[in-house]
Scaffold this motif. Sequence first.
Motif, PDB file in Angstrom:
ATOM      1  N   VAL A  18     -67.847  59.405 -36.604  1.00  0.00           N
ATOM      2  CA  VAL A  18     -67.180  58.182 -36.149  1.00  0.00           C
ATOM      3  C   VAL A  18     -67.985  57.552 -35.009  1.00  0.00           C
ATOM      4  O   VAL A  18     -68.238  56.336 -34.993  1.00  0.00           O
ATOM      5  CB  VAL A  18     -65.735  58.477 -35.701  1.00  0.00           C
ATOM      6  CG1 VAL A  18     -65.085  57.230 -35.140  1.00  0.00           C
ATOM      7  CG2 VAL A  18     -64.912  59.025 -36.876  1.00  0.00           C
ATOM      8  N   LYS A  19     -68.423  58.393 -34.065  1.00  0.00           N
ATOM      9  CA  LYS A  19     -69.266  57.868 -32.977  1.00  0.00           C
ATOM     10  C   LYS A  19     -70.627  57.417 -33.505  1.00  0.00           C
ATOM     11  O   LYS A  19     -71.170  56.402 -33.059  1.00  0.00           O
ATOM     12  CB  LYS A  19     -69.450  58.941 -31.910  1.00  0.00           C
ATOM     13  CG  LYS A  19     -68.190  59.221 -31.098  1.00  0.00           C
ATOM     14  CD  LYS A  19     -68.483  60.232 -30.004  1.00  0.00           C
ATOM     15  CE  LYS A  19     -67.224  60.484 -29.172  1.00  0.00           C
ATOM     16  NZ  LYS A  19     -67.429  61.628 -28.247  1.00  0.00           N
ATOM     17  N   SER A  31     -70.429  63.483 -33.923  1.00  0.00           N
ATOM     18  CA  SER A  31     -69.241  62.916 -34.584  1.00  0.00           C
ATOM     19  C   SER A  31     -69.666  61.732 -35.443  1.00  0.00           C
ATOM     20  O   SER A  31     -70.310  60.788 -34.970  1.00  0.00           O
ATOM     21  CB  SER A  31     -68.240  62.452 -33.521  1.00  0.00           C
ATOM     22  OG  SER A  31     -67.421  61.418 -34.038  1.00  0.00           O
ATOM     23  N   GLU A  52     -63.264  69.289 -42.177  1.00  0.00           N
ATOM     24  CA  GLU A  52     -63.515  67.857 -42.006  1.00  0.00           C
ATOM     25  C   GLU A  52     -63.779  67.138 -43.334  1.00  0.00           C
ATOM     26  O   GLU A  52     -63.816  65.904 -43.387  1.00  0.00           O
ATOM     27  CB  GLU A  52     -64.710  67.621 -41.075  1.00  0.00           C
ATOM     28  CG  GLU A  52     -65.982  68.203 -41.650  1.00  0.00           C
ATOM     29  CD  GLU A  52     -67.272  67.668 -41.004  1.00  0.00           C
ATOM     30  OE1 GLU A  52     -67.339  66.489 -40.648  1.00  0.00           O
ATOM     31  OE2 GLU A  52     -68.212  68.470 -40.858  1.00  0.00           O
ATOM     32  N   PHE A  88     -62.647  56.353 -47.213  1.00  0.00           N
ATOM     33  CA  PHE A  88     -63.143  57.660 -47.634  1.00  0.00           C
ATOM     34  C   PHE A  88     -63.111  57.709 -49.158  1.00  0.00           C
ATOM     35  O   PHE A  88     -62.037  57.609 -49.749  1.00  0.00           O
ATOM     36  CB  PHE A  88     -62.203  58.722 -47.054  1.00  0.00           C
ATOM     37  CG  PHE A  88     -62.642  60.152 -47.258  1.00  0.00           C
ATOM     38  CD1 PHE A  88     -63.016  60.933 -46.176  1.00  0.00           C
ATOM     39  CD2 PHE A  88     -62.655  60.730 -48.527  1.00  0.00           C
ATOM     40  CE1 PHE A  88     -63.393  62.259 -46.349  1.00  0.00           C
ATOM     41  CE2 PHE A  88     -63.044  62.053 -48.700  1.00  0.00           C
ATOM     42  CZ  PHE A  88     -63.413  62.817 -47.603  1.00  0.00           C
ATOM     43  N   LYS A 116     -72.026  62.039 -48.408  1.00  0.00           N
ATOM     44  CA  LYS A 116     -71.854  63.451 -48.086  1.00  0.00           C
ATOM     45  C   LYS A 116     -71.921  64.343 -49.328  1.00  0.00           C
ATOM     46  O   LYS A 116     -71.340  65.431 -49.330  1.00  0.00           O
ATOM     47  CB  LYS A 116     -70.520  63.672 -47.353  1.00  0.00           C
ATOM     48  CG  LYS A 116     -70.384  62.811 -46.086  1.00  0.00           C
ATOM     49  CD  LYS A 116     -69.312  63.344 -45.140  1.00  0.00           C
ATOM     50  CE  LYS A 116     -67.938  63.318 -45.753  1.00  0.00           C
ATOM     51  NZ  LYS A 116     -66.941  64.033 -44.934  1.00  0.00           N
ATOM     52  N   LEU A 153     -68.298  58.009 -46.900  1.00  0.00           N
ATOM     53  CA  LEU A 153     -67.495  57.235 -45.952  1.00  0.00           C
ATOM     54  C   LEU A 153     -68.095  55.848 -45.816  1.00  0.00           C
ATOM     55  O   LEU A 153     -69.318  55.698 -45.743  1.00  0.00           O
ATOM     56  CB  LEU A 153     -67.493  57.908 -44.573  1.00  0.00           C
ATOM     57  CG  LEU A 153     -66.778  59.250 -44.459  1.00  0.00           C
ATOM     58  CD1 LEU A 153     -67.159  59.951 -43.150  1.00  0.00           C
ATOM     59  CD2 LEU A 153     -65.258  59.035 -44.509  1.00  0.00           C
ATOM     60  N   ALA A 165     -59.896  64.232 -45.113  1.00  0.00           N
ATOM     61  CA  ALA A 165     -59.554  64.483 -43.712  1.00  0.00           C
ATOM     62  C   ALA A 165     -59.804  63.170 -42.979  1.00  0.00           C
ATOM     63  O   ALA A 165     -60.661  62.383 -43.377  1.00  0.00           O
ATOM     64  CB  ALA A 165     -60.417  65.582 -43.134  1.00  0.00           C
ATOM     65  N   PRO A 181     -61.438  60.895 -40.490  1.00  0.00           N
ATOM     66  CA  PRO A 181     -62.635  60.967 -39.635  1.00  0.00           C
ATOM     67  C   PRO A 181     -62.234  60.731 -38.174  1.00  0.00           C
ATOM     68  O   PRO A 181     -61.625  59.720 -37.855  1.00  0.00           O
ATOM     69  CB  PRO A 181     -63.517  59.825 -40.154  1.00  0.00           C
ATOM     70  CG  PRO A 181     -62.975  59.488 -41.520  1.00  0.00           C
ATOM     71  CD  PRO A 181     -61.501  59.760 -41.422  1.00  0.00           C
ATOM     72  N   LEU A 182     -62.520  61.684 -37.315  1.00  0.00           N
ATOM     73  CA  LEU A 182     -62.087  61.633 -35.920  1.00  0.00           C
ATOM     74  C   LEU A 182     -63.278  61.487 -34.986  1.00  0.00           C
ATOM     75  O   LEU A 182     -64.354  62.018 -35.248  1.00  0.00           O
ATOM     76  CB  LEU A 182     -61.334  62.924 -35.570  1.00  0.00           C
ATOM     77  CG  LEU A 182     -60.013  63.152 -36.313  1.00  0.00           C
ATOM     78  CD1 LEU A 182     -59.524  64.581 -36.105  1.00  0.00           C
ATOM     79  CD2 LEU A 182     -58.955  62.152 -35.849  1.00  0.00           C
ATOM     80  N   GLU A 183     -63.047  60.784 -33.882  1.00  0.00           N
ATOM     81  CA  GLU A 183     -64.121  60.655 -32.880  1.00  0.00           C
ATOM     82  C   GLU A 183     -64.477  62.029 -32.331  1.00  0.00           C
ATOM     83  O   GLU A 183     -65.635  62.371 -32.159  1.00  0.00           O
ATOM     84  CB  GLU A 183     -63.663  59.765 -31.717  1.00  0.00           C
ATOM     85  CG  GLU A 183     -63.558  58.316 -32.106  1.00  0.00           C
ATOM     86  CD  GLU A 183     -64.238  57.399 -31.102  1.00  0.00           C
ATOM     87  OE1 GLU A 183     -64.838  57.871 -30.126  1.00  0.00           O
ATOM     88  OE2 GLU A 183     -64.141  56.180 -31.316  1.00  0.00           O
ATOM     89  N   ASP A 184     -63.468  62.810 -31.999  1.00  0.00           N
ATOM     90  CA  ASP A 184     -63.685  64.139 -31.440  1.00  0.00           C
ATOM     91  C   ASP A 184     -62.759  65.135 -32.106  1.00  0.00           C
ATOM     92  O   ASP A 184     -61.568  64.888 -32.219  1.00  0.00           O
ATOM     93  CB  ASP A 184     -63.388  64.158 -29.936  1.00  0.00           C
ATOM     94  CG  ASP A 184     -64.342  63.282 -29.163  1.00  0.00           C
ATOM     95  OD1 ASP A 184     -65.554  63.550 -29.231  1.00  0.00           O
ATOM     96  OD2 ASP A 184     -63.877  62.336 -28.520  1.00  0.00           O
TER      97      ASP A 184
END
Lengths: 307, 307
Positions: free
Chosen positions: B187-188, B185, A207, B220, B205, B211, A223, A225-228
């Motif tokens: 993003v969430k 996550s 990630e 990013f 990070k 981010l 990478a 950034p993805l919700e899931d």
Amino acid sequence: MSLIVLGTMAYDAIETPFGKTEKIVGGSATYVAYAASNFIKPVQQISIVGNDFDPTIIDDLNRRGVMTDGVERVPDKPSFFWSGRYHMDMNTRDTLVTDLNVLADFNPQVPDSYQGAEFLMLGNLMPKLQQQVIEQLKTRPKLIVLDTMNFWMEIAMDDLKQVLTMVDVLLVNDSEARQLSGEYSLVKAAKKVMEMGPKFLIIKKGEHGALLFHGNHVFFAPALPLEDVFDPTGAGDTFAGGFMGHLAKTGDISFNNMKTAIIVGSAMASFCVEKFGPERLQEITKKEIDERIQQFVNLVQFDIDLV
Amino acid sequence: MSLIVLGTMAYDAIETPFGKTEKIVGGSATYVAYAASNFIKPVQQISIVGNDFDPTIIDDLNRRGVMTDGVERVPDKPSFFWSGRYHMDMNTRDTLVTDLNVLADFNPQVPDSYQGAEFLMLGNLMPKLQQQVIEQLKTRPKLIVLDTMNFWMEIAMDDLKQVLTMVDVLLVNDSEARQLSGEYSLVKAAKKVMEMGPKFLIIKKGEHGALLFHGNHVFFAPALPLEDVFDPTGAGDTFAGGFMGHLAKTGDISFNNMKTAIIVGSAMASFCVEKFGPERLQEITKKEIDERIQQFVNLVQFDIDLV
């Protein structure tokens, strides 16, 4: 341009915090082929499967321009099987089952029809088998890329070091780069690894993206950034497939084009993790790939006027 | 344009795998001021120091255009003192000593001479003190940025949530974003945090970059891969100082300009970790800053032709 891919074609059973699967198709060469065939035909597969391997997967790959002349089918044994469980951070996993099955007898042979390929992707396997494929090629490919893992560093380091002298690009993750070099700093680790043979080193950080080293140059790919992250299985191989696919398609193996190839690989990997196994790779369209690559452009671009 | 900075000015004693220091100057506002003063004058400091605080540091900051009218000097107590030990990965540390000293009585006051500032950086401190400074300003700044940490989420979450409704940008690290939002996550997590008040969220990070989230946009920024990370103390504050310095210098608080500001902040942070404490920040030149920012441009730029 054509691309030879050596690796496993296998079954996996996967548990993640989001669910679990029964046996589903997997294997490094499977993921590489699904990803690379979006960019280059033919992809020339070298692998071994058992009597349980679903023939419709072979048909599907053939339709996508993947040649399977080099895929041996063993009539009286099952395919290689791996089962694992991922933790919440998706970067660590426990192996629950490893059944070598057909893989125990794997003796890869390069079919005559594959000779002359310009690109060779050596998926994660016993280093001696990776070397055996290189040695069967009558013309050295323009670019040889090798993937490996900590397991081989522990039980076959000498063989690994031998094959490293024969390749151009090494693909490992951050802890493997540290283990191989004995250096904690990835910059120092990269320098040592590039003295072992490969002129290019790609360090995959999940990630956190990926780093490409070459001489004194370094490139950092994010990478998305993805919700899931649903299932990371195969993400590294999918990355390799996108990377090789782009290079083989363009025929350009410069550092500059490798940067682009890493973005393409990262985009392909970001699809892979969205569903279990190679399911998402089986359904993506060219339009989706273009849009995803554009998201990577947007993710990192900025304007700068020096102060 | 002027920039008000609230935070600690203190002493640290640091152990890393590469060495250890006696008491050296530190504190969030110290690092922010050293970084930001490369881009904007005046930087208007609000802090508190004890009878042991080296007056030559104050003189040095004044020479760099940092106003210290808002820095209270307590004659009968020592400065805030923190001691910690970093592990090999430099992302985790153990606190060995925390002596609040003067910080226990800190009651920040905004001097009249600071009124009208367009930019406000609230360094990591008790949320009630951060709020108190906002409330003393007769004109709301154009941009209010808040830094905080897990400690306040554990003992003063309600106060933190209150002050979050009053700021524009929140700066936290990845584990703090998860703790604040209850989402794994990022993003969430970002979506939830942006519902708490701040319209922009920056997730730091460390060696993996940062981010920036805003609405449905994400950016990013890489960290520069370094041979040695000598001492990460103050890197986050230095990042904040470079970020605020660039924004205040340009007066542009668009998402696009924040991307550039994050690169500037990342470049400044990459200097900070090269030596113990703020030593490296005290010696860098404009030319070095320009060269470092150019390294970030080279680190992430790639050419793409969609497939």
